[in-house]
Scaffold this motif. Structure first.
Motif, mmCIF file in Angstrom:
data_model
loop_
_atom_site.group_PDB
_atom_site.id
_atom_site.type_symbol
_atom_site.label_atom_id
_atom_site.label_comp_id
_atom_site.label_asym_id
_atom_site.label_seq_id
_atom_site.Cartn_x
_atom_site.Cartn_y
_atom_site.Cartn_z
ATOM 1 N N ALA A 120 129.722 36.438 -0.672
ATOM 2 C CA ALA A 120 131.097 36.519 -0.179
ATOM 3 C C ALA A 120 131.191 36.430 1.335
ATOM 4 O O ALA A 120 132.259 36.120 1.871
ATOM 5 N N ARG A 168 135.224 34.004 -2.926
ATOM 6 C CA ARG A 168 135.941 34.894 -3.838
ATOM 7 C C ARG A 168 137.166 34.229 -4.466
ATOM 8 O O ARG A 168 137.715 34.728 -5.447
ATOM 9 N N ALA A 207 133.644 39.711 -4.372
ATOM 10 C CA ALA A 207 133.239 38.477 -5.022
ATOM 11 C C ALA A 207 131.887 38.701 -5.658
ATOM 12 O O ALA A 207 130.939 39.088 -4.980
#
Length: 574
Positions: A88, A98, A27
């Motif tokens: 993340a 994410r 992410a």
């Protein structure tokens, strides 16, 4: 809703997010949040970033299980001028960072301040605590950023910089009026437990003629609820809007103004309504009993606050003059006090209480089920357990989803939200000083040791009554009145059914305890009559159980047959 978001929600609702959803390798969205140097002292607490598609209300004010995506982390000793990153690894609701759908968002950060408590049990912990009866992200003194517009896309690298430049101001305390008096006293019992100055309070609704009758002692109805004071009393005609009347009618009650007109009328019982103000370390209500995690609230209420109120407001200092009433959390508190202090209280009016029988912890039987989140109808099918439904049965929020939200709002049981306060109230203290959870927030697996502790400690109120029926049965005759809507949005009617079954099993179907159910499609806010009707019931009941010679004529009035006023007589012996 985008096709990608639809897929995410479908797979997550089936409990297969990790296994079934293909996510980006990493992410790339990050939020860098800075504590301004002007703060001067380090802060420990919970940092939450909210990303809303709407500019109003502010994202932080929309936080909740019907709210926008949010992501949270703990911060410990965050220094002035220091920046921390939410990425993340943060907890996320209703999905992880994410999985945030790409789009334009209003982004805002809020930092819930924690206070260090050196408890009498030897544990030193950090807690969210405030005198304000609001959720923790709205505490006065919390810091937050301004909301900014940002493009967020997990597939594209982006960092959003936020600075905690704003502070939530303390609201002005409510002022006394001729009818309502505000009370707040320091609790020695709670302060010694927490190692902090803890106060306990009440909003006192006085009857007509209180000042003109200094020799009269009054019955008290102790009401438990989140907001609104005793019976939402409001003498301001401007408050009597169409919306206020519609909201009241939905629960089968009256608006605050309509109730005030009855309360102030000639033919209304002269009782005192007392709304307790008891925010604690884990929720905006204390749950009223002594608890290893919450502290000795039962002792503080019965040994400190109530004697103070009885002396200050000339209340009847005997059990027959102390009636408890509450709904939802307050319903659990009212029943818990009546059961655990049966000689201290004279009766309970209990509406739609939080789980009172842990074979129906909502839809979970915590004694037999292995998992809070899922139920298996057979070896092939796994279904998610709901937390909330509509009055027509449509599932709105699952237990897994609510647990994810509470994980965002606080670790170690500090979300200041529903599941965590149940576990803090009912459960044991862990080695780290925080509540031992009943279940794992990621998997839903139930901790059997916690279940055993909860039952042995008397928080399963049906189980507690069953285990102690030989002692409690004679003391509870005629004292308990229970009400529930048959489509309670949180399935809380199921616990009331089980309590009724328990009483019938132990004492017979004719044991004097009252159960009434609202139908059809009556929900969590249902009442069998309006507030004025409840008070007339209570007043008639108190007059009936008053000991011989009690001066009930001083406070009890009834409507005469011709619509006039008839004073109640002094209670005579049989």
């Amino acid at each position: 809703m985008t096709k990608r978001l639809s897929a995410i929600l479908f797979w997550c609702s089936a409990g297969m997010c990790a296994a079934g959803l293909a996510s980006p390798a990493a992410a790339d969205i990050t939020f860098s949040v800075t504590l301004p140097r002007s703060e001067r002292v380090p802060v420990t607490g919970r940092l939450i970033v909210v990303a809303s598609a709407k500019a109003t209300p502010e994202p932080r004010l929309a936080l909740g299980f019907n709210g926008p995506p949010a992501f949270g982390i703990d911060v410990e000793g965050l220094q002035p001028g220091e920046t921390v990153v939410v990425d993340a690894k943060s907890d996320g609701y209703p999905f992880l960072l994410r999985d945030l759908p790409p789009g334009d968002y209003e982004v805002q950060a809020v930092l819930v301040r924690y206070t260090q408590a050196r408890r009498a049990d030897g544990h030193t912990i950090w807690i969210p605590i405030s005198d304000a009866r609001v959720t923790a992200p709205r505490f006065p003194g919390n810091l937050h950023s301004r909301s900014i517009r940002a493009r967020l896309d997990p597939a594209a690298s982006s960092t959003v910089a936020l600075s905690l430049t704003e502070r939530i101001a303390a609201a002005a305390p409510p002022a006394d009026t001729p009818w309502i008096k505000q009370v707040r006293i320091k609790s020695r019992i709670l302060s010694e437990f927490w190692g902090l100055p803890i106060t306990i309070g009440a909003e006192v609704l006085l009857p007509r003629g209180f000042a003109e009758n200094p020799g009269t002692r009054y019955p008290a109805i102790y009401t438990f609820g989140h907001f609104g004071g005793s019976f939402s009393f409001n003498p301001d005609p401007a408050s009597d809007t169409r919306a206020a009347r519609a909201a009241a009618a939905d629960s089968n009650t009256e608006s605050g103004y309509q109730f005030a007109q009855k309360w102030m009328g000639d033919d209304f019982p002269r009782v005192v309504g007392i709304s307790l103000v008891t925010p604690g370390a884990y929720f905006l209500e204390s749950y009223a009993l002594n608890s290893a995690n919450n502290g000795p609230w039962g002792d503080a209420i019965t040994r400190e606050l109530m004697p103070y109120l009885e002396k200050t407001f000339r209340l009847i200092p005997e059990a027959y003059g102390r009636i408890v009433e509450g709904a939802s959390t307050g319903g659990w508190e009212a029943l818990a006090l009546q059961l655990h202090y049966p000689d201290h209280f004279g009766g309970a009016w209990v509406f739609n209480p939080d789980p009172i029988d842990f074979t129906r912890y909502q839809l979970v039987d915590i004694y037999k089920d292995e998992n809070m989140f899922t139920v298996r109808p057979n070896e092939w099918i796994v279904k998610e357990r709901p937390f909330r439904r509509s009055r027509e049965g449509q599932v709105l929020v699952s237990l897994r989803e609510l647990a994810a939200l509470e994980a965002v709002m606080g670790s170690k049981g500090r979300s200041y939200y529903q599941l965590d306060i149940w576990q803090a109230t009912h459960g044991p203290v862990g080695a780290d000083g925080y509540p031992v959870p009943l279940f794992d927030k990621k998997t839903g697996a139930i901790n059997r040791d916690v279940v055993s502790y909860m039952r042995a400690s008397g928080y399963d109120l049906s189980g507690y009554a069953r285990d102690n029926w030989a002692r409690l049965g004679p003391k509870l005759r005629g004292k308990i009145n229970m009400f529930a809507g048959e489509m309670d949005e949180f399935y809380l009617n199921l616990g009331v059914y089980k309590f009724q079954e328990m009483v019938a099993e132990l004492a017979g179907a004719d044991y004097p305890i009252r159960f009434e159910y609202g139908r059809p499609k009556k929900g969590h806010n249902w009442h069998h009559t309006d507030w004025a009707g409840v008070i007339r019931e209570v007043a008639d009941y108190v007059r009936k159980i008053a000991p011989p010679g009690a001066p009930v004529a001083d406070w009890h009035t009834t409507r005469g047959r011709a619509g006039g006023v008839r004073n109640g007589a002094r209670r005579s012996g049989a």
